[in-house]
Write an enzyme that holds these catalytic residues in place. Sequence first.
Site, PDB file in Angstrom:
ATOM      1  N   ASP A 101       0.854  -1.188   0.000  1.00 16.44           N
ATOM      2  CA  ASP A 101       0.000   0.000   0.000  1.00 16.44           C
ATOM      3  C   ASP A 101       0.890   1.238   0.000  1.00 16.44           C
ATOM      4  O   ASP A 101       1.889   1.276   0.728  1.00 16.44           O
ATOM      5  CB  ASP A 101      -0.882   0.001   1.262  1.00 16.44           C
ATOM      6  CG  ASP A 101      -2.134   0.840   1.098  1.00 16.44           C
ATOM      7  OD1 ASP A 101      -2.079   1.843   0.359  1.00 16.44           O
ATOM      8  OD2 ASP A 101      -3.158   0.499   1.709  1.00 16.44           O
ATOM      9  N   HIS A 103      -0.523   4.469   0.119  1.00 13.54           N
ATOM     10  CA  HIS A 103      -1.296   5.650   0.503  1.00 13.54           C
ATOM     11  C   HIS A 103      -0.743   6.234   1.801  1.00 13.54           C
ATOM     12  O   HIS A 103      -0.573   5.516   2.772  1.00 13.54           O
ATOM     13  CB  HIS A 103      -2.768   5.289   0.659  1.00 13.54           C
ATOM     14  CG  HIS A 103      -3.382   4.878  -0.645  1.00 13.54           C
ATOM     15  ND1 HIS A 103      -3.323   3.583  -1.096  1.00 13.54           N
ATOM     16  CD2 HIS A 103      -4.017   5.592  -1.593  1.00 13.54           C
ATOM     17  CE1 HIS A 103      -3.927   3.519  -2.280  1.00 13.54           C
ATOM     18  NE2 HIS A 103      -4.355   4.724  -2.608  1.00 13.54           N
ATOM     19  N   SER A 154      -4.737  -4.557   1.462  1.00 14.30           N
ATOM     20  CA  SER A 154      -3.559  -4.449   2.340  1.00 14.30           C
ATOM     21  C   SER A 154      -3.822  -5.015   3.728  1.00 14.30           C
ATOM     22  O   SER A 154      -2.893  -5.191   4.511  1.00 14.30           O
ATOM     23  CB  SER A 154      -3.164  -2.978   2.500  1.00 14.30           C
ATOM     24  OG  SER A 154      -3.007  -2.379   1.270  1.00 14.30           O
TER      25      SER A 154
END
Lengths: 222, 486
Positions: A101, A103, A154
Amino acid sequence: MNPYDAIFQNTLDGNEQGVLAACQELLDQGYRPIDILEQGLIPAMDHLGELLGRGERFVPQVLFSAKAMQSAVSYLQPVLMAQNELPPEPNVVVVGTVQGDIHTIGKNLVSIMLQSTGSRVIDLGANVSAERYIKAIRESGARVVCLSALLTSSMNRMRQIVREIQKEDFGWPVKIILGGGPITPSFARELNVTFGGSMVDTTQKANAFSVGLTDGAASVDR
Amino acid sequence: MAVGRKQIWMMTEEELAHVKARMEQLLIERGVHLDHDPMLKDLAACGCIVDMETKDVKFTKELIDKAIAAVPAEFTLYSPSGTRDLKFPNPEGKFYTRTNTGAPNYRTVDGDTHYVKPEEVDEWYHVTNAMENLDFVTLPSTSGEYVPGDAVDVYTLEKALKYSAKHIWIQPYEADNVQHLIDMSAAAVGGYEELRKRPIVSMIACSVPVLTYKHMDAEILYLSAKYGVPVQPCSLPTAGANTPVTAQGTAFVASAEVFAQIVMLELLCPGLPVIATPLLFSMDMQSTYTLQSNTEITMARLMAMEIFERGYNIRAHSYGTGTDSLILDAQNFIERTSLTQAMALGAGSVLGGAGQLETAKTINPIQLIIDNEIFGIAQRLRLGFDVNDETLDWDELIAGIDKDPFFSYLMSEHTFRHYEEPHRPDMFNRDGVARWEMEGSKDLLTKAREKFDAIMATPDTYQLPADKAAAVEEKLRIAHKALVKE
């Protein structure tokens, strides 16, 4: 009038130049830098946290205040060192977005808030493996680690990473806090770790644990 | 049915031209970051300015124009059943609709919320097959607790291919899984060439703001172009968090990110069907919670739809329903109805998000059934109406037909020609208290539950033929062996 009012108000207003000017003015008048920190800057950030919690401030205001406070702390640091009056060693918190991930918004906000409340943050960035979390905890002596994920996909990786961290014997207790869009309190409970519901919630829980450590009363996830 | 569609625009022609020019300038001067070496090489071969070391790509105006000219004006997204093929542009002037994608949670009709279970995926497709106002489906995000966590998408796709009568929009979860997802889809239609001719699936690829494409999403673009699988390229920015806080700025960045994907796809595979899909969010500046239904972000969606549909004649897709409410309450229905109606009057060709709660994190079959109803109303709004002497009933009025003491409009020829036109939502109350009480004093949620029970009591209308299902299962076995780390 309280001599720290200008520091307090300028910090609340996020007025970096105003805070620095007020710091200089008090230093010139002979006030101790540790008092400026403890009676002006830190109470302002605490009050700001309360205002945010009551819905009377917005996050950008808090971040600008945090930036003003960080500038003031940097400004005071050499004077503090010269007077051998360094504040207590800050709490160390490791933060990162889990492997798979990338983000980083939530993770970055938590980092900023932790820093603004006096923690030293080891920000590992995104796509962080269990090995990197463990290495960072071991090397920094961190007692809190915050794992973030946004993607549903995730969560499985997050579960594996938590279990890897839980298997490690660091020689000290390590609290694990999970946060991010798909993460729920029940997911955190299932893994026997702490749920961070928001930037503020995560910061408060990380700080509370650190305070709890000194009281010997904190819960331990590892 | 009326055809005099009315449309709202968010921008003047000058503003639209300005946004288009700035978007192209961004691709030319700033470019994008793309983590995929083979794709970078192919783009370089197409004439893009590629830095293999930094993985940055820039485009020229000529390349952008060439790519946009290659976007097909008409195409079809096919359905596995052959009964719900979707022609673009919609020949009836309607929009198409789809279910929510990526939600990890399922709220059952009894209100229990938990991670999505495989049997709930079956239930979901049983309901979606029965929804007349729902045109294509996505993959509910089955939990890694119930299927291997490394292969959630391939396991869920197997169910979609077996049970969905409607076109499937696939959201891959890992770069390594993309090839397997395409292999399974090809197996369901009889091979890769057949899939190219009759794409029963399309792909989601997402950018990471600003203008970054991670390896998995680049792999989706790359393999979709290779196999001719349509793409609905997405951007999911959060205003104020990873894109400008203004709705306009976020619409602009999202559109530029989607635009860049379309340019790359059309350079790699000219004529590939694409639907621009900016899915915008905003961050609440107090709670930092990501919002789906804030008013300004709805306006941003309208703007983004307009950039593609009006600005480039490219079909566009965004959220058309949804809520930030956690439950089926008044906030939920105010948010989703105002969003749906605004989007219905905008330019988008696809409106998505059906069945979702809690900012797209939870799906619920009751909500899906109610969204089906809301879409029906919104479709009617989208179609608009004609204004002419026939619809004014001019002839009867000028003749003074109503002056006859025995006249009633119920008996007029004009009424007889038009009485069936008003849209009648399936589950809405349209009678007085007496009858309502006599029929059990049911509210909308109760009626939706009854509808759900009726659907589930009826055998499903579609199942993939056994030979094709076996071929899909074989591909799933191969995928499992390759992907699942035991």
